[in-house]
Design an enzyme around this catalytic site. Structure first.
Site, PDB file in Angstrom:
ATOM      1  N   HIS A  43      44.637  42.198  53.682  1.00  0.00           N
ATOM      2  CA  HIS A  43      43.675  42.974  52.884  1.00  0.00           C
ATOM      3  C   HIS A  43      42.398  43.358  53.541  1.00  0.00           C
ATOM      4  O   HIS A  43      41.561  43.736  52.829  1.00  0.00           O
ATOM      5  CB  HIS A  43      43.258  42.345  51.591  1.00  0.00           C
ATOM      6  CG  HIS A  43      44.453  41.514  50.767  1.00  0.00           C
ATOM      7  ND1 HIS A  43      45.345  42.374  50.220  1.00  0.00           N
ATOM      8  CD2 HIS A  43      44.627  40.221  50.580  1.00  0.00           C
ATOM      9  CE1 HIS A  43      46.274  41.555  49.558  1.00  0.00           C
ATOM     10  NE2 HIS A  43      46.001  40.535  49.708  1.00  0.00           N
ATOM     11  N   HIS A 203      49.106  43.152  46.481  1.00  0.00           N
ATOM     12  CA  HIS A 203      50.468  42.608  47.252  1.00  0.00           C
ATOM     13  C   HIS A 203      51.670  43.309  46.795  1.00  0.00           C
ATOM     14  O   HIS A 203      52.886  42.643  46.926  1.00  0.00           O
ATOM     15  CB  HIS A 203      50.522  41.229  46.879  1.00  0.00           C
ATOM     16  CG  HIS A 203      49.286  40.397  46.821  1.00  0.00           C
ATOM     17  ND1 HIS A 203      48.498  40.083  45.619  1.00  0.00           N
ATOM     18  CD2 HIS A 203      48.700  39.780  47.894  1.00  0.00           C
ATOM     19  CE1 HIS A 203      47.471  39.390  46.203  1.00  0.00           C
ATOM     20  NE2 HIS A 203      47.434  39.171  47.654  1.00  0.00           N
TER      21      HIS A 203
END
Lengths: 317, 317
Positions: A43, A203
């Site tokens: 991320h 995700h």
């Protein structure tokens, strides 16, 4: 990755030996509550990009899309705690919460409190027993809790302001493509060339609707509407905005989204106090973006404006 | 895009009516030389992201991968010039140079000088009659010329220091995929899944070699070697580094490249004075990255460290 990160920001952050942590070079910083976070990698710039004065004292990095183990979270608390207490900002994923709770047991007598960020309005407790996921809105929790801590507030005061951010922040994302975890080497799901998925997780968790690719203006409306509704925004309200790229949407396109969002908010007489447009919480190489709004009050505005110096975000005095 | 950009950075930059320009809100800034640039869009945050105090006074945005017309460049000079003169930083592309030269004719009596950035070591005058292309190294020209101007230097002094940066900066890029111009809607060229192209241009211009995808460490060596050789770096030299993402390479992977680059330079006893790792000069959604090195001397270090406040780059006092 962490070594390359520390090399790039030499002097401001360090990686303690034998850990997957990044902490402020001067940690533990005396006389203030510490604010920490952590979670899976993939991320970037979240999480280590927000380590620095006025924001996070440290962050734990797990493997790609995998929670850091409890021992890493425990080491993180040990590295930053100066006896004034530690606030952990945890995104609402079962692994992160479980491992951090175990870490609190491991460190024993440290004074640690936790807040759980759950800004993703695409999910509800009805659709997922874990409830709403934590996504890009988490950055505003880091910013505001970090500022409160830097001002010398107590652990309970820092926790309370973090909770107020969490109550007033909401996000919604859209994917145009899946992402490619390096060890897998292929996409985690498939979307057609003309297909998009609204409400996607960072995700690649399923969203709420697959629909046809539409203009940037129309996609922006589809993202903004549930966020504005969730926060019950009305004329005269003030907000902070994040238009967040998920990895492979050009910055120029994020500005196109921001232009439309600015129009939508202006039409609703909602005032934009501060905007962040760029990649703040990505999902590897996913195409798409998310919109985050935080409803502000006077204290939150002051804390948002408080100086910060991190690799990703700098707020000048 | 420009309206969304100005909305996001409200108060610090403005878009003059009926133009595709972004200029400092306070332009023309009295008592200093102005520094401007411009070029095709699709490289965001280049160019408007570098408009702000201590860096650029303004930037002209063309269509995607298309030079701004001469009239835009002329308007840019008019918007920023306060009578102290204007330095234009132009990347070495025929259209940009031709249109800017026409603009100088259009504005008549303004005192305008130009420098041409050609940092891409993949190209030479033998392989392309235009010579080396201007790529990510241009940002360091913006930074250092902008700092010199902010210090009150004359136009000729600002031009000279810009030229010194250009002589001492070199870059090399690699693509893992092509990019997708929005109006075309498809890739400009094809690379196999396991294929990479070394020496690629930021508009997808052909590189110098197609080869098999290799580890990040090996690709980094292939990028660094010609840059180090071009600058004739040797033990004791000091450099500024840019590890630049072309659009769709995750930031985490850029840090992996930076780690290896840091090792390579350390092994050669070359000291890294400052690093920028992130997306600074992109090519829409291209996967890949470039490495830029600038050999520094005392004045260049001081100007690199000089405060700047732009949407993309902030150097604190």
């Amino acid at each position: 990755m962490l070594n390359g990160f520390v090399a790039a920001h030499d002097g401001r952050v360090r990686r303690p030996d034998d850990t997957d942590l990044v902490v402020r070079s001067d940690a533990p910083v005396e006389g203030k509550v510490s604010v920490v976070t952590g979670g899976g990698s993939g991320h970037e710039p979240m999480h280590a990009g927000y380590v620095g004065s006025g924001m996070l004292d440290g962050a734990a990095a797990g493997a790609i899309f995998t929670s850091p183990p409890a021992t890493e979270f425990a080491d993180l608390i040990d590295e930053v705690d100066n006896g004034s207490g530690v606030l952990a900002v945890i995104k609402n994923y079962e692994g992160d919460i479980m491992n951090f709770e175990t870490a609190i047991d491991l460190v024993g007598d440290a004074d640690v409190e936790t807040v759980i960020v759950d800004d993703d309005v695409a999910v509800s407790e009805e659709t997922d027993k874990t409830g709403r996921r934590g996504v890009a809105g988490t950055i505003l929790v880091h910013k505001i809790a970090g500022a409160k801590a830097a001002q010398g507030a107590s652990l309970s005061e820092v926790r309370k302001v973090a909770e107020r951010v969490i109550e007033n922040v909401a996000s919604m994302g859209v994917a145009l493509t899946s992402c490619t975890p390096p060890e897998k080497g292929s996409s985690t799901f498939q979307l057609g060339d003309e297909e998009i998925e609204l409400g996607i997780g960072i995700h690649g968790e399923p969203g709420i609707e697959r629909t046809q690719l539409d203009s940037a203006d129309e996609v922006t409306e589809q993202l903004a509407a549930p966020v504005v509704e969730d926060l019950e925004l009305s004329a005269g309200d003030e907000v902070a905005v994040i238009v967040n790229g998920l990895g492979n949407t050009p910055l120029g396109e994020l500005y196109v989204v921001n232009r439309k969002l600015d129009d939508i908010l202006s039409d609703a007489d909602v005032d934009v106090y501060r905007s962040l447009v760029g990649e703040y919480c990505t999902s590897l190489d996913m195409s798409g973006c998310s919109i985050t709004l935080l409803e502000l009050d006077e204290e939150l505005k002051e804390l948002l404006d408080y100086p910060a110096a991190t690799p990703t975000l700098t707020i000048r005095e």
